[in-house]
Design a protein around this motif. Sequence first.
Motif, PDB file in Angstrom:
ATOM      1  N   ASN A 128     -10.626  -6.821   3.624  1.00 13.77           N
ATOM      2  CA  ASN A 128     -11.616  -5.802   3.975  1.00 13.77           C
ATOM      3  C   ASN A 128     -12.201  -5.112   2.751  1.00 13.77           C
ATOM      4  OD1 ASN A 128     -11.392  -6.240   6.741  1.00 13.77           O
ATOM      5  ND2 ASN A 128      -9.733  -4.761   6.964  1.00 13.77           N
ATOM      6  N   GLY A 129     -11.690  -5.488   1.585  1.00 13.01           N
ATOM      7  CA  GLY A 129     -12.234  -4.947   0.349  1.00 13.01           C
ATOM      8  C   GLY A 129     -11.457  -3.776  -0.202  1.00 13.01           C
ATOM      9  N   VAL A 130     -11.678  -3.502  -1.475  1.00 16.71           N
ATOM     10  CA  VAL A 130     -11.028  -2.401  -2.175  1.00 16.71           C
ATOM     11  C   VAL A 130     -12.111  -1.567  -2.854  1.00 16.71           C
ATOM     12  CG1 VAL A 130      -9.441  -1.757  -4.029  1.00 16.71           C
ATOM     13  CG2 VAL A 130      -8.921  -3.731  -2.569  1.00 16.71           C
ATOM     14  N   THR A 131     -12.077  -0.273  -2.651  1.00 12.24           N
ATOM     15  CA  THR A 131     -13.003   0.635  -3.339  1.00 12.24           C
ATOM     16  C   THR A 131     -12.217   1.473  -4.335  1.00 12.24           C
ATOM     17  OG1 THR A 131     -12.756   2.308  -1.604  1.00 12.24           O
ATOM     18  CG2 THR A 131     -14.575   0.744  -1.381  1.00 12.24           C
ATOM     19  N   THR A 132     -12.846   1.730  -5.469  1.00  8.14           N
ATOM     20  CA  THR A 132     -12.193   2.484  -6.536  1.00  8.14           C
ATOM     21  C   THR A 132     -12.979   3.745  -6.836  1.00  8.14           C
ATOM     22  OG1 THR A 132     -11.372   0.434  -7.525  1.00  8.14           O
ATOM     23  CG2 THR A 132     -11.343   2.402  -8.904  1.00  8.14           C
ATOM     24  N   VAL A 168       0.843  -1.191   0.000  1.00  4.84           N
ATOM     25  CA  VAL A 168       0.000   0.000   0.000  1.00  4.84           C
ATOM     26  C   VAL A 168       0.877   1.240   0.000  1.00  4.84           C
ATOM     27  CG1 VAL A 168      -1.945  -1.103   1.172  1.00  4.84           C
ATOM     28  CG2 VAL A 168      -0.143   0.021   2.537  1.00  4.84           C
ATOM     29  N   ALA A 169       0.233   2.361  -0.295  1.00  5.03           N
ATOM     30  CA  ALA A 169       0.835   3.680  -0.124  1.00  5.03           C
ATOM     31  C   ALA A 169      -0.113   4.486   0.747  1.00  5.03           C
ATOM     32  CB  ALA A 169       1.042   4.350  -1.475  1.00  5.03           C
ATOM     33  N   THR A 170       0.403   5.575   1.329  1.00  2.00           N
ATOM     34  CA  THR A 170      -0.453   6.399   2.184  1.00  2.00           C
ATOM     35  C   THR A 170      -0.705   7.740   1.516  1.00  2.00           C
ATOM     36  OG1 THR A 170       1.494   7.181   3.421  1.00  2.00           O
ATOM     37  CG2 THR A 170       0.314   5.272   4.307  1.00  2.00           C
ATOM     38  N   PRO A 171      -1.975   8.157   1.413  1.00  2.00           N
ATOM     39  CA  PRO A 171      -2.302   9.400   0.705  1.00  2.00           C
ATOM     40  C   PRO A 171      -1.977  10.638   1.523  1.00  2.00           C
ATOM     41  CG  PRO A 171      -4.278   8.435   1.623  1.00  2.00           C
ATOM     42  CD  PRO A 171      -3.161   7.457   1.896  1.00  2.00           C
ATOM     43  N   SER A 225     -11.022  10.206 -16.566  1.00  2.00           N
ATOM     44  CA  SER A 225     -10.133   9.480 -17.484  1.00  2.00           C
ATOM     45  C   SER A 225     -10.561   8.040 -17.704  1.00  2.00           C
ATOM     46  CB  SER A 225      -8.703   9.496 -16.947  1.00  2.00           C
ATOM     47  OG  SER A 225      -8.622   8.717 -15.750  1.00  2.00           O
ATOM     48  N   GLY A 226     -11.378   7.514 -16.777  1.00  2.00           N
ATOM     49  CA  GLY A 226     -11.755   6.103 -16.854  1.00  2.00           C
ATOM     50  C   GLY A 226     -10.692   5.174 -16.295  1.00  2.00           C
ATOM     51  N   LYS A 227      -9.564   5.725 -15.889  1.00  2.00           N
ATOM     52  CA  LYS A 227      -8.481   4.896 -15.349  1.00  2.00           C
ATOM     53  C   LYS A 227      -8.775   4.587 -13.875  1.00  2.00           C
ATOM     54  CE  LYS A 227      -5.044   6.886 -18.478  1.00  2.00           C
ATOM     55  NZ  LYS A 227      -4.880   5.688 -19.321  1.00  2.00           N
ATOM     56  N   ARG A 228      -8.548   3.324 -13.488  1.00  2.00           N
ATOM     57  CA  ARG A 228      -8.919   2.864 -12.146  1.00  2.00           C
ATOM     58  C   ARG A 228      -7.681   2.805 -11.242  1.00  2.00           C
ATOM     59  NH1 ARG A 228     -13.571   0.163 -11.535  1.00  2.00           N
ATOM     60  NH2 ARG A 228     -12.575  -1.402 -10.193  1.00  2.00           N
ATOM     61  N   TYR A 229      -7.085   3.957 -11.039  1.00  2.00           N
ATOM     62  CA  TYR A 229      -5.851   3.959 -10.244  1.00  2.00           C
ATOM     63  C   TYR A 229      -6.035   4.467  -8.812  1.00  2.00           C
ATOM     64  CZ  TYR A 229      -5.653   8.891 -11.714  1.00  2.00           C
ATOM     65  OH  TYR A 229      -5.927  10.220 -11.953  1.00  2.00           O
ATOM     66  N   LEU A 230      -7.164   5.070  -8.496  1.00  2.00           N
ATOM     67  CA  LEU A 230      -7.419   5.531  -7.124  1.00  2.00           C
ATOM     68  C   LEU A 230      -8.194   4.443  -6.390  1.00  2.00           C
ATOM     69  CD1 LEU A 230      -8.324   9.320  -7.378  1.00  2.00           C
ATOM     70  CD2 LEU A 230      -6.215   8.281  -6.568  1.00  2.00           C
ATOM     71  N   ARG A 231      -7.437   3.479  -5.856  1.00  2.00           N
ATOM     72  CA  ARG A 231      -8.028   2.351  -5.147  1.00  2.00           C
ATOM     73  C   ARG A 231      -7.668   2.422  -3.671  1.00  2.00           C
ATOM     74  NH1 ARG A 231      -5.792  -2.746  -8.240  1.00  2.00           N
ATOM     75  NH2 ARG A 231      -3.880  -1.505  -8.048  1.00  2.00           N
ATOM     76  N   TYR A 232      -8.672   2.296  -2.826  1.00  2.00           N
ATOM     77  CA  TYR A 232      -8.503   2.437  -1.376  1.00  2.00           C
ATOM     78  C   TYR A 232      -8.823   1.131  -0.664  1.00  2.00           C
ATOM     79  CZ  TYR A 232      -8.546   7.496  -2.213  1.00  2.00           C
ATOM     80  OH  TYR A 232      -8.273   8.765  -2.659  1.00  2.00           O
TER      81      TYR A 232
END
Length: 222
Positions: free
Chosen positions: A203-207, A174-177, A212-219
């Motif tokens: 615990n799941g991943v939310t996007t 992971v990275a921290t925002p 842009s349609g790019k799915r790179y912001l995943r939490y």
Amino acid sequence: MPGVLLGDVFPNFEAETTIGKIKFHDFLGESWGILFSHPRDFTPVCTTELACAARISDQFKKRNVKMIALSIDSVADHLAWSKDIVAFNSEGDVSPLPFPIIADDKRKLAVQLGMLDPDEIDKDGLPLTARCVFVIGPDKKMKLSILYPATTGRNFDEILRAIDSLQLTALKKVATPVDWKPGQKCMVIPSLSDAEAAELFPNGVTTKELPSGKRYLRYTQL
């Protein structure tokens, strides 16, 4: 100017300190480490900084981080100045200081580690050390470097927050925002596929959907 870059093995220097002579890697052992420099003993901002570091030393200890300071003064000056720092912290019991101070009166380490501030000059016309922060991992590699000018005191809350992030991301993919604090959601690193992320993070991943349609912001919540 010589210095140490992120990912470099930190020099295994020998130095005189307020607890005697040390060899840096032996001093760290298997712990994380933080080395923070200050321009000069018996100066106002430095006194507030080391007093703060002393007050919160338990916060570093519980994170398995060994603390050590440095300036271009002698061991004798460090020991005398420590009494002023303790007096500044009169409301707390931090005597003696819970970390050693390196004596670098020949500026050897300051030059080797790229610590000098060219804009701050002493009475002899020589540059003082800046307010450097180096965080070293158990593998003896430098994980974080922050360089403040001599005129700007550090924020130790931010340093602890950064160490929390470093220790978390050393173990998890992971990275921290921005402005992240322990317990808050982290970001899944881009190199993980959605399938890998789903397997790693129960615990799941939310996007977050983006134009842009790019799915790179995943939490994810760890």
